[in-house]
Design an enzyme around this catalytic site. Structure first.
Site, PDB file in Angstrom:
ATOM      1  N   PRO A   1      -4.557  -1.790  -8.730  1.00 42.07           N
ATOM      2  CA  PRO A   1      -5.440  -0.763  -9.306  1.00 42.07           C
ATOM      3  C   PRO A   1      -4.752   0.601  -9.310  1.00 42.07           C
ATOM      4  CG  PRO A   1      -6.282  -1.522  -7.178  1.00 42.07           C
ATOM      5  CD  PRO A   1      -5.056  -2.321  -7.466  1.00 42.07           C
ATOM      6  N   GLU A   2      -4.816   1.276 -10.427  1.00 40.90           N
ATOM      7  CA  GLU A   2      -4.265   2.625 -10.520  1.00 40.90           C
ATOM      8  C   GLU A   2      -5.397   3.636 -10.406  1.00 40.90           C
ATOM      9  OE1 GLU A   2      -1.217   3.773 -13.029  1.00 40.90           O
ATOM     10  OE2 GLU A   2      -0.191   1.848 -13.083  1.00 40.90           O
TER      11      GLU A   2
ATOM     12  N   ARG B   1      -3.739 -10.749  -0.793  1.00 38.17           N
ATOM     13  CA  ARG B   1      -2.325 -10.506  -0.477  1.00 38.17           C
ATOM     14  C   ARG B   1      -2.118  -9.556   0.695  1.00 38.17           C
ATOM     15  NH1 ARG B   1       1.456  -9.936  -5.548  1.00 38.17           N
ATOM     16  NH2 ARG B   1       2.937  -9.988  -3.838  1.00 38.17           N
TER      17      ARG B   1
ATOM     18  N   ARG C   1      14.293  19.376  -9.288  1.00 33.60           N
ATOM     19  CA  ARG C   1      14.371  17.943  -8.958  1.00 33.60           C
ATOM     20  C   ARG C   1      15.341  17.229  -9.882  1.00 33.60           C
ATOM     21  NH1 ARG C   1      11.396  15.940  -4.900  1.00 33.60           N
ATOM     22  NH2 ARG C   1      10.104  17.631  -4.149  1.00 33.60           N
TER      23      ARG C   1
END
Ligand SMILES: [Zn+2]
Length: 275
Positions: free
Chosen positions: A2-3, A123, A156
């Site tokens: 799930p995001e 899981r 970055r």
């Protein structure tokens, strides 16, 4: 997995159904992985508490809890928080106690209303913990303003895709929505984060919010189904423009979509539309 939009949808669905209910007792399974806090600590923090709210922080589901006396004394502020991370396969079900127990049920929270809230995770990458006040390490992608967003990427050297997935910078952005936001912003996933112009950062800031909000809107209608039946149907109605579309024609220019691997994650982009 799930995001953010799915977690937001699940949290909203839970909030609608169990806010105001109270926790009578808690059963925790014997598998150690899901328990990030000791079982006794989780049980003590949850039992006899009222559920003030359920909400999403990053990709975590946060249950705001208070004893009935504590809630009044604190002016409605939570005394403690139960944090659930769904991991890869975790789900939370609100059901009647006679509902058959699913295999891989790791926690059962008995509610004063007579229902049960169950945590199921085949899981076992999901995590349960309790904390006084939870703070996500990164900025909240739906709330972050442009200047703060732009500052996250300054200097970055990592690819922008990796920076978007870095949970210390932004909380809860996952692989699918990072690819989709980069496509909509016209930026290649391998570009160094620091090389993005202000204009590009502005487009990315907008497209990331848009794609997440759109997915939340689409997921919102199927919340109760998800929580009840544990099906994922309805969540991925957002039409992916690049994610999972390797070699298929770009929806804008018909160029075949490319798939590359960045930091172990597959990334999809259009070599013509994205610079
Ligand atoms: Zn294209």
């Amino acid at each position: 997995m799930p995001e953010l939009p799915e977690v937001e949808t699940i949290a909203r669905g839970l909030a609608k159904r169990i806010t105001g209910d109270a926790i009578e007792s808690v059963w925790l399974g014997s598998k150690p992985e899901p328990l990030k806090s000791p079982a006794a600590e989780i049980a003590a923090a949850l039992e006899s508490k009222k559920i003030l709210d359920v909400r999403r922080v990053g990709k975590h589901i946060v249950f705001d809890l208070a004893s009935s006396s504590g809630a009044q004394a604190n002016g409605g502020k939570p005394e403690t928080q139960w944090i659930v991370h769904l991991g890869m396969t975790g789900s939370l079900l609100v059901c009647a106690p006679e509902t058959e127990l699913a295999k891989h049920t790791h926690a059962i929270v008995r509610l004063a209303s007579g229902r049960e809230l169950r945590f199921v995770d085949p899981r076992r990458f999901g995590r349960l913990s309790v904390i006084e006040e939870f703070e996500a390490p990164g900025a909240e992608p739906l709330d972050v303003g442009f200047e703060k967003f732009a500052a996250l990427f300054r200097g970055r050297k990592t690819p922008i895709k990796s920076a978007l997935l870095n949970q210390k910078l932004l909380s809860g952005v996952g692989n699918i929505y990072a690819d989709e936001a980069l496509f909509r912003a016209g930026i290649r996933p391998r570009r160094r984060a620091a090389s993005l112009t202000r204009d590009e950062l502005r487009r990315l800031h907008l497209s990331l919010k848009r794609v997440l909000k759109q997915a939340i809107r689409l997921g919102g209608s199927s919340v109760s189904d998800y929580v009840d039946a544990n099906g994922e149907e309805g969540f991925f109605q957002l039409k992916h423009r690049v994610y999972g579309r390797e070699a298929k024609p770009c929806l804008v220019c018909k160029t075949p979509i490319k798939r590359i691997v960045i930091a172990g994650r597959s990334s999809h982009y259009c070599p013509k539309c994205q610079k």
